[in-house]
Every structure is written in structure tokens, then in C-alpha cells.
Design a protein around this motif. Structure first.
Motif, mmCIF file in Angstrom:
data_model
loop_
_atom_site.group_PDB
_atom_site.id
_atom_site.type_symbol
_atom_site.label_atom_id
_atom_site.label_comp_id
_atom_site.label_asym_id
_atom_site.label_seq_id
_atom_site.Cartn_x
_atom_site.Cartn_y
_atom_site.Cartn_z
ATOM 1 N N ASN A 1 1.009 -1.532 0.027
ATOM 2 C CA ASN A 1 0.136 -0.104 -0.017
ATOM 3 C C ASN A 1 0.983 1.123 -0.446
ATOM 4 O O ASN A 1 1.762 1.246 1.205
ATOM 5 N N PRO B 1 -0.542 4.413 3.029
ATOM 6 C CA PRO B 1 -0.578 3.706 4.291
ATOM 7 C C PRO B 1 -1.717 4.524 5.201
ATOM 8 O O PRO B 1 -1.718 4.346 5.793
ATOM 9 N N GLU C 1 -7.715 5.811 4.981
ATOM 10 C CA GLU C 1 -7.719 5.351 3.932
ATOM 11 C C GLU C 1 -7.480 6.623 2.587
ATOM 12 O O GLU C 1 -7.686 7.784 3.304
ATOM 13 N N LEU D 1 -10.614 -2.335 -0.076
ATOM 14 C CA LEU D 1 -10.189 -1.636 1.281
ATOM 15 C C LEU D 1 -9.410 -3.108 2.207
ATOM 16 O O LEU D 1 -8.567 -2.607 2.640
ATOM 17 N N TRP D 2 -9.493 -4.404 2.144
ATOM 18 C CA TRP D 2 -9.381 -5.044 2.301
ATOM 19 C C TRP D 2 -7.773 -4.871 1.868
ATOM 20 O O TRP D 2 -6.771 -5.519 2.607
ATOM 21 N N LEU E 1 -6.490 -3.008 0.839
ATOM 22 C CA LEU E 1 -5.058 -1.313 1.191
ATOM 23 C C LEU E 1 -5.011 -2.123 2.734
ATOM 24 O O LEU E 1 -4.024 -1.413 3.189
ATOM 25 N N SER E 2 -5.477 -2.530 3.467
ATOM 26 C CA SER E 2 -5.119 -3.323 4.786
ATOM 27 C C SER E 2 -3.973 -4.316 4.809
ATOM 28 O O SER E 2 -3.866 -3.401 5.973
ATOM 29 N N LEU E 3 -4.637 -5.097 4.109
ATOM 30 C CA LEU E 3 -3.211 -5.513 4.720
ATOM 31 C C LEU E 3 -2.383 -5.615 3.428
ATOM 32 O O LEU E 3 -1.020 -6.725 3.961
ATOM 33 N N ASP F 1 0.786 -5.567 3.161
ATOM 34 C CA ASP F 1 2.198 -4.773 3.577
ATOM 35 C C ASP F 1 3.332 -5.425 3.003
ATOM 36 O O ASP F 1 4.647 -5.555 3.778
#
Lengths: 432, 432, 432
Positions: free
Chosen positions: A359, A362, A365, A391-392, A394-396, A398
């Protein structure tokens, strides 16, 4: 008949079954002309690069054995009637039998005869690769009908310095990292236990070639154990390229699918297969690795420890027909082979797109709406699946977790997640 | 009436419900005077520091939008009757509606009207923050009753450069490390979905201030998404101080409590909330993090990844009244808000005392009896809980495990463990 | 009677029970001649090295207390009848009672009398090691029968500078790494709660000495708490040698076996005990470590944190007879002690052979057939267990995983795995 009066196109399952039937009569073994004839037929479907490795070649801890070929074999009674005839079934001869041409009483012959008393009409499959031996396999019923007396016993075989034969087919991908698909070619007239695997591998290769995949896919057709060991020995310096793999065996019976995990147990192929089998809601079974079975034994030996699992329907020794004449083309079905093929295609579709992203925005959002990625009318009580997928991701994302991790963590279909990742990458919000 | 004839003191639940009722009529949005009026009322309960951030300010990936204010809005029939009137409910206007003042036939008006056909008497809540738009929300029954014909349509709103408004209240602790409690202030006349959270946060702050806590507690009242993003952008350089946090939302309905874990899933706040909810034997639910919901989305975005969970009763979109006029003060109860408050207090009582100690006498058990910490008459078949707590603290205090770990591992109440740790620290047997 | 008319040989269980009965009358405590007499009897079974540690010696956080000895004690009525008499049971005197010789009315005596009202015929066991005190323990029924009036009260004990006594027995192994087996020797006439442990430890030592074990086994007979602390204090510089250990207590009642894990929870002894108990299909229970119980408390204190678990049948305080006169030789059975002994022997047989190996031929499978390790006739549908064990050892021997790991992963019996490892080591395919 279709409405136009034409024959309907045969399905992939029917094509695969036809290939099984064509290959069935050939007498394959770990070496010899039966293997070559098999590869020649497969070569009509798929260009193959055939390798010949000379007898005596050192391969890892093993040595390539002498080449075995057989022209004829029979037991004949004194009237000259062939009571057991290799021409009727390639299973009748103990694999790698040394030549014999004698007349002997039944009592002397008996120790060389192998039967299945529990299945009196089936011929067993037996071999003696590394111990010089000769023998016949036959139905118990046939044996029971033999009168005492003299029999002519003849096995017209040769065991000579020659070659071990295996073949490869490579589909070049976008990266040199490889996925191997391996099937064994050493069993004679057995349909589920090697021909179905050969057929599924062949049609899988054809399907994968329809567009350039991400990975390079290498299909290996080789005799069991010694073939895989030979391939590994000759590819040791490039083994780091092999990122994932699948051994196909017992791929055509009517039982549910069984995926046997790699020795690692959490290799990416293991996670992909578990995900695809589970998401597809097919009845299936996932089993732990064991150091027995097919050539995953070699690919997963601790020195290599490749991420190679094995896909079967009913696993080896899990059905009564295993290693008998009852494992014939009627034992495998077009539908089952088509189903095995479909799962392989689904799994490789996931594996091939399973990237890891980072992302690039980070902190909080990123504003998806500004980039046209978000539904602009707020206050709605349900978020769309596609937006959730973004969204998922972006969130995960890494750099460690893959899109498959995102799919499993979010409960969203892998396809939805992969499409969301493409959109985010297009918007410059994530990068590989 | 008490025996003395005086009115009983209102409970905290009743105080909180009164605050909800007082705030209910105000038309809040992500900016504007409705937010300011809300903070002014909260300021009567708690000193607030109000921040104003100018339109156009860059905040992380976002930009502070124009300020929206609205004075009046209605749809009137040709007789001048207001068939939809903003004065009756702040929900009647699409949030962030641009001004309009026209007469138009019903057919032309229709695309601007939002209803809930499944709940014909409820007014939905809708906004359009980032797409210029105007509209009305109304009951389906009202819409059904409208005759064809011309209507006067008027929204007396302004969208101009101004400010985004948020507020903070800080309770100084013994250490500068902070716990944040965050609630959103951007929803108009909705009781559970923001007012209950505001009320619980306010009374929680009052309770925490009764004695100096260990941590510094920071209460944040800010509009959803853009407010949290603005706060994060303005506090980026001090974000390392934030050790734990809790987002409060939907804090007043009659459903069981729901704790949504932080993105980390094993943050200390997650463990504390799970422990307290479980130990209290309240019916409750603990859910995994998802990147949707309230401002935990921002606090837990991967760049910050704070240990911030979210406490609700029934979560957003989990009840039919969500984002409708049925989410009114009658939908929330004093008892439910008091219960949410009690759990917050219990959780922070654990969090605030959850230290890590090191056993200074780790070789064999220290002789507790000599220090007056142990029952001197031996041979008894049961050890007292307090003594067990001391033994557990000694056994597990390795500088890594916290008192909560000791409580969970031993099955003893956290309080008993904390008291035992105090006694051992007093005797010089452990140190922080 | 056997057919030959001879007595059958007594079983190990009967031998152990005889030892319990012999030791039962002695008045043991944490110091004194009762301990010495106990060790002298055990010394008839096993050569013991007895250690005497002087009163006042500093041992970790503790100090060796004064030595307590008692010759006589009674309560007599005015007619001279001993209504409570130490000669009848060593439990009658509060352990470590200071001397007393007085006449006093029952009312004054009462606070010094300990009974069990719920079990009116049982004598409780009580001590006061670290608080100067005197007292008697008696059946409630006895107390109830006492008439008011004067009683002669006499305890002929001494509390003087002397020694704490403990003993060791060492079985030298192939390596200096040690396994300790510890039992407590401080309880007076209690059969399950210390004598059964002493008996099992003693016969276990005799069995282990039958052949040279891999590890060096050290048996420790010491008073509870202060004895283990003394041993640890005097062995601190060589504590690194202690690799595994087992505390034996409550080893003879008729309940199912209970293994209490070490503080680590995954120490090798924990894994071995779980494996053996589970594989033996005995009813049993495995519990987590708690910092209460027997001397595992000291061995597992965080500074030492040894891999020491505790094996009991019904654990302390888990049976009504615990710490009462009902814990007499009839409460323990030869069969139960024999069963405890058998499990210890099974566990140490696994522990002692549980090596880690490295596969020296990890690339592909080594050719077992060439080395005479494999069935040469191929094509059989079942692999023999011994061959599977070899394949598993080869697959998993990475220098990290032990043979126990192989047994648990493969589901094969540990013995089969150990034999396979021996064969592979003999063939030069693995090394320790």
C-alpha cells in the motif's frame, strides 16, 4: 445429435478418456519402448522434448538401470494353448522379468505365479526392478483351472544397457519462476494409476497455453521414483526456479478429490489448493504430507523440499481396483477427469495471479472517491463487495500478505480481490 | 419518591439519555454550525478544546471540504403547504445538498427523493459529501400521498470556504503515554449512531477524571472519516504516544455488546476488552477487524496501525433502524448506555493497572512467610486465592508477561492479581 | 501356590507396598531422625548418598531451620489414661511442635487441638514449621468424648541446631546430562502423599540401573520445599546439566494417572509424558503447570525453569483422605504403584532414546533396496510399517526434530521409529 443434425463437439472429458483408451494397451515400465510409444502419442497433443538417459548414469543416490523390453510372453499347456498370454494383457508379466524359455511342471512354476485370491478374476500388477526375477501375474480363477503337468514357459524379454526415457513440455511465462506438473509414465495397462494423470496433465497444458501465464509451467512425464530422481539430478543447478508444483495421479476415478499437501504443509500451492477446493464446495479431502505415494516423495525430499503437492481423486491403495486389471478404462470417467482438470485450472488461475502488494498510501484511507473508485453517494447501509475488496487490499497489502491472504481473511472471492487489486494498482495506490 | 419524599438522584444512564435528547434535533454534518452547537452543549459537561481547520487544508490523502450550513428546506405544494419540511427533521435534506430554489413537476423532482419502500413510515439518512447534489429524504408514505403537479422546492443551504470543527478533552495521567477515546459527531438526528457514543464518551471522561489515571486519556469528538483523518494528520508527529484506543459508536441500543478488535487483533486493548467482557459474563460478541465501520478504519490504517478497537452494542447496519428516522431517542435506553459505560470503566480499570513486572527473587520460591505474606500454618489442603495470586505473579513475571497475562493464565480475577502484585512490590520481590 | 508348590515371586507392586508399610509408622518431618530412619530403610534397596546441611545455612532465599525431634507426646486424663497418644499415630502431634509439659483444663487446651469435623474418625495432618507453636491433631470423635476437666499435656520434643537431611542416588549414563527424579520425605504417617512416591522412585531407580542408560539419572529424596530449595542451592553451579526431571507424589492411590506439565509446557519431558500416556491408552489427565503443588514449584521457579513435570495419580487435595490418617497403607494399592512405575519406565525408555538425527542423503530418497533396507518386490499396495518408519525418519530428520516428533507426526509407535533410526544410522544414512 444437435438440432442442426451435427455431432456435438466432444468435451474435454471425452477427449481425455479417448487418450486413456489409446494408451491403455501399451506395456509401459520404468524404461523401454512402451514409454517411448506413450510419449509419441502424447506428442500428438502437445510438443514434447524427449530425454534419453543412459543406463549406468549416476542420478543422486541411484543409478539408471538397464532398459527392459518385451516382445512376447506366455504359459502354454502341452497342447500348445496359451493359458496365460502377454498379448491379452500387459499385466500378465512381472515387470522387469528376465527372459525365460523352459518347460516345467506346474509345481515348479507356481512360485513364479502371482494372483489375488480375494479377487479371483483380477490380474495383479507386480514388478521386480532391482532384483533379477521372472514371473507371471494372472487371475486366481485361471490358476485354479490349470491342471497339473508340464507347461511351456516363455518370456521373450531383454534387459540390456539402453536408456531411461522422460519428456518435458514447457509453457513460457512472464517470469522464469516455474511451476512443475508431474505425472508418472511407468505403469502398464492401468487406467487411473497413471493414464488419467497423463491425460489431465496433457489437457491442462493445452489450456494454460491459451494465454501467456505469469509463471513458466513445466510438465514432466517420467517413470515413477527413478524418473523423478533422474529429472531432479539433471536439474539440480536450476532447482531454485521451481516455486510451486503439483503431482497428478489417480486423477480419473469417480471418488471425491484428495489433495495431499507438500512436506512444508503451508507452501503456497497448499494454500491455493485448500482455498480452491473449499471455495468450490466440491466434496474433497486435504491430507497431510507423508513420505509415501507418488513423486512428491522425491520433489519434497528434505534436500529439495519443494512446494509440491499431489492431486488425486481416490488416493493410491484407497480403492480395491488399485494395481489390478480392474483399473481399466471403465474405471475412470470423462466427468471425473474433467472435474480434476477444472480444479487444476481454477487453482492455477489463483496461483498465477497471487501477487503481494504494498500500500503506497498507508496513512489513513486514501480517498477512493476522488479517483473514481468509490460509490459517491454516502449513507448507504451496505458497502459493495468490490469496494470492500479495495479496502481489504489496502488494509492488508504490506508486502508480506498475498491476495490469497486477503481473500481468506476477508471472506471475499479471490477473483473479486484480484480485480480490486488491479484497480488499485491502476490508480497508483499499491505496487507489487 | 424516596422515603424522605425527595426525588432520587438521576442515574448516569438517565443523564446520558438526557444529553442524547438535547443533541438530537441539531443538524450535524461533517462541517458546519450543527457540529459547533453540539460541542458547545458537550462543553457544559466537560471542558473541550475546539479546533477549527480551514477548508482546503491538505490532510493525509484528503482535503478539508467546504463548510456546509443550512437554514431551511422544504417541498411545498401549490397551496403553499410544506409537504416535506426540514424543520420537522434534519434527516429530510440530503446531507451537503447544494442550494436549490425552483418550482418543478413531481416527475422532475422524483429522482431527488430518497425513501425506504420496505419501511414506508421511516425517513432514510443520505449524504453526498464529495459529489455536488441536492435531494430530500422522506417517508415512502409521504411520497405515495403526493399528487402529480408542480411543487416549490427550496433548500436554503450554503457551501462555502470555512472550517472543519473537532474537539478534544484530555485527562492528564501519570505518564505521557496516551489512550484515545473517539466518537463521531457528523450524523444529524440519529440517536444510537453517534449521540449515544458522544454521551458515553462524555460520562466516561468525567468518571476517569475522578482520580489521576496512569495513562493520559484523550477524548476526540470529530466528524467521521474526514475528522479522524484531520486529527491524524495534525498529530502525526506525536502518534507514537498513542498506546491504546477505543472508538465508541452505536453505544445505546438494547442489543448485546460487540467489541470489534483492532487490525492487530492482539493489541493490549483487544486482550483487555475480551477479558473484561468474558469475565463479566455479559452476553457479548467479539469480532475480527474489518476495514469498514467507524473511525477505527483510520486509526488502524496500516501506516498507523494503532491498537484501537471499537465498542458498540449492535454494530452499524446490524439493525433495521440504522440510518433512518427510527434511530431516535426512544431507540436507545438509559440502561444500555449505563451498561456500555460500565464496561468501558471496567476495561480501563484493567488497562490502567496492567503493568509488567520482573521477579527479583526468581531462584526457588521466596519465603513469603518471613515477609508476612503467607499463611504460616502449613498442611492445609487449600491455598488461599491471594496466596495463589502471589505465586502466580512470581512465577510469570519475566518482564514480558503482564498482570493480565497472569490473570488469564491463572484463572484468577484481575483485581486479585493486581493486589497481589502490589503486595509483592511492597515487599521488594518484584519491580516494574 | 504355583503348580510346583512354591510361593509365586512377589510382584514389583507388592515389593513397593511392603516398603510403604515399613516406612509408614516413622515420624518424618522436614528435619530429624524420622527422615534419617526413612533413608536408612530405602538404603537397603538402593545405595544412597546422604547429605546433612547445618541449621542456619543460607539456601537461596531461605535458611535451614532448627532440627526437630520428638520422643513422646500425649494428652492424659486425671486417671493417667492417654486419651491422645503419639505412639498410636505420628499424626497426633502438630509438626514442629515446641515442647510442652503442663496440666491445663480442656478449655485452655482446645485452641491447640485440630480435628476434621466432616470426617469425625480421621486425624488431620498439620504443621507449624516457621511459627513456634504446639498442638495435637485428633479425631473429632475423640475430642467429643473428652470430659471437661484437667488434662496432662506433654510433648517431649526438641528444636535445636542440627541438620537438614536429604539423599541422592545416581545412575551414571553415557552422557553427563542428567534426568532428576525427586520425591518428598517430610510427611509422617501418610501413605499416598509421600511414601508411594518414595517407593516408586526406589524401584524405578533399580529398574533403570539394569543397563547403562543414555542420560545420567539422579534420584533426590528430600523434604518438601526447604529440601528442594537446599538441593537447588547446593547444585546451582551444575544446574545446566539437568535436562529433564520428574517429581513423584501421590503415586499409589487407585485413581487415574495425572501428569502436570512443567512451567515451560513444551519441555521434552512434557511431550514424552503426553505421548506415552496417550499411546498407552490408559485413562489419564494432563494438566497445565501451576505454581502450587510439590517440588516442581522449586525446580520450575523462573530462575531455574527446568523441564521438570510431576506425575501423580489423584493430585494433592484431590481426594478426601489427603493429609489425614485415612491416607494409610490401605489407601494405596500394589497395582496402582506398579502402574505408576510402568508409566515411568515407558516414559524414560522414550526419553532416553529420543535423539535428533540429520539425514545425510537428503536429495531424493536414498535407494534403501540397495542397502537391504527395503522390500524388493514392488507394486504391492501396502508398505510395511518398518519401511514407513524409515521413510519418515529420512523425511523429518533435520537435526531439529527428534524421533518423538517423527513418531507423533507419522502416527507410528516410538519403538518402530527408534528401530528404523538405528537401521538407517547403521547404513550411514543419518547421523546424530
Amino acid at each position: 445429435m444437435t438440432a442442426s443434425g451435427e455431432q456435438p463437439m466432444p468435451s474435454a472429458g471425452e477427449h481425455m478418456h479417448a487418450l486413456v483408451e489409446r494408451l491403455y494397451p501399451l506395456c509401459r515400465s520404468i524404461t523401454g519402448d512402451g514409454v517411448r510409444a506413450t510419449l509419441e502419442i502424447v506428442g500428438e497433443y502437445l510438443p514434447l522434448r524427449v530425454h534419453e538417459v543412459a543406463t549406468g548414469t549416476q542420478v543422486l543416490d541411484w543409478t539408471v538401470p538397464q532398459e527392459w523390453n518385451i516382445r512376447d510372453a506366455y504359459i502354454a499347456d502341452t497342447a500348445g494353448n496359451r493359458v496365460v498370454d502377454f498379448a491379452a494383457s500387459s499385466l500378465h508379466v512381472l515387470g522387469y522379468s528376465v527372459p525365460v524359455s523352459r518347460t516345467m511342471p506346474l509345481a515348479e512354476l507356481r512360485p513364479h505365479l502371482h494372483t489375488l485370491p480375494d479377487h479371483p478374476n483380477w490380474i495383479p500388477y507386480r514388478t521386480s526392478y532391482y532384483e533379477p526375477e521372472w514371473g507371471f501375474c494372472l487371475a486366481q480363477a485361471t490358476l485354479d483351472a490349470l491342471a497339473d503337468g508340464e507347461y511351456e514357459v516363455r518370456i521373450d524379454s531383454t534387459l540390456t544397457d539402453g536408456h531411461l526415457t522422460y519428456a518435458e513440455h514447457v509453457i513460457p511465462g512472464q517470469v522464469p519462476d516455474e511451476v512443475i506438473v508431474s505425472c508418472h509414465t511407468c505403469h502398464p495397462s492401468l487406467a487411473n494409476d497413471n493414464l488419467a494423470g497423463i491425460a489431465v496433465a496433457t489437457f491442462l497444458a493445452r489450456a494454460l497455453a491459451e494465454q501467456t501465464p505469469y509463471y513458466t509451467y513445466r510438465f514432466i512425464y517420467a517413470p515413477g521414483t527413478i524418473g523423478a530422481i533422474t529429472w531432479l539430478a539433471r536439474n539440480q543447478e536450476r532447482i531454485d526456479r521451481i516455486k510451486h508444483g503439483l503431482v497428478l495421479a489417480c486423477a480419473g476415478d469417480r471418488g471425491r478429490l484428495t489433495y495431499k499437501q507438500s512436506r512444508r504443509g503451508d507452501a503456497e500451492i497448499d494454500r491455493v489448493m485448500r482455498h480452491v477446493l473449499s471455495a468450490s464446495q466440491r466434496p474433497h479431502r486435504v491430507t497431510e504430507f507423508t513420505p509415501y505415494g507418488y513423486d512428491e516423495r522425491q520433489y519434497c525430499s528434505p534436500g529439495f523440499d519443494l512446494g509440491v503437492g499431489s492431486l488425486s481423486r481416490t488416493p493410491y491403495a484407497g480403492y480395491a481396483e488399485y494395481h489390478t486389471s480392474a483399473d481399466n478404462p471403465g474405471f475412470v470417467s470423462p466427468e471425473a477427469m474433467a472435474d480434476t482438470l477444472a480444479v487444476c485450472r481454477e487453482a492455477f488461475a489463483v496461483l498465477d495471479r497471487n501477487r503481494r502488494y504494498v500500500n503506497l498510501s498507508p496513512y489513513g484511507e486514501p480517498q477512493l472517491g476522488r479517483r473514481g473508485l468509490y460509490d459517491s453517494l454516502g449513507g448507504r447501509s451496505d458497502a459493495k463487495q468490490a469496494q470492500m475488496a479495495m479496502l481489504w487490499v489496502l488494509s492488508l497489502s504490506d508486502g508480506e500478505r498475498s491476495l490469497l491472504d486477503v481473500a481468506e481473511r476477508s471472506g471475499l472471492p479471490f477473483d473479486t480481490v484480484a480485480v480490486a487489486a488491479d484497480a488499485l494498482r491502476g490508480a497508483g495506490l499499491i505496487e507489487a
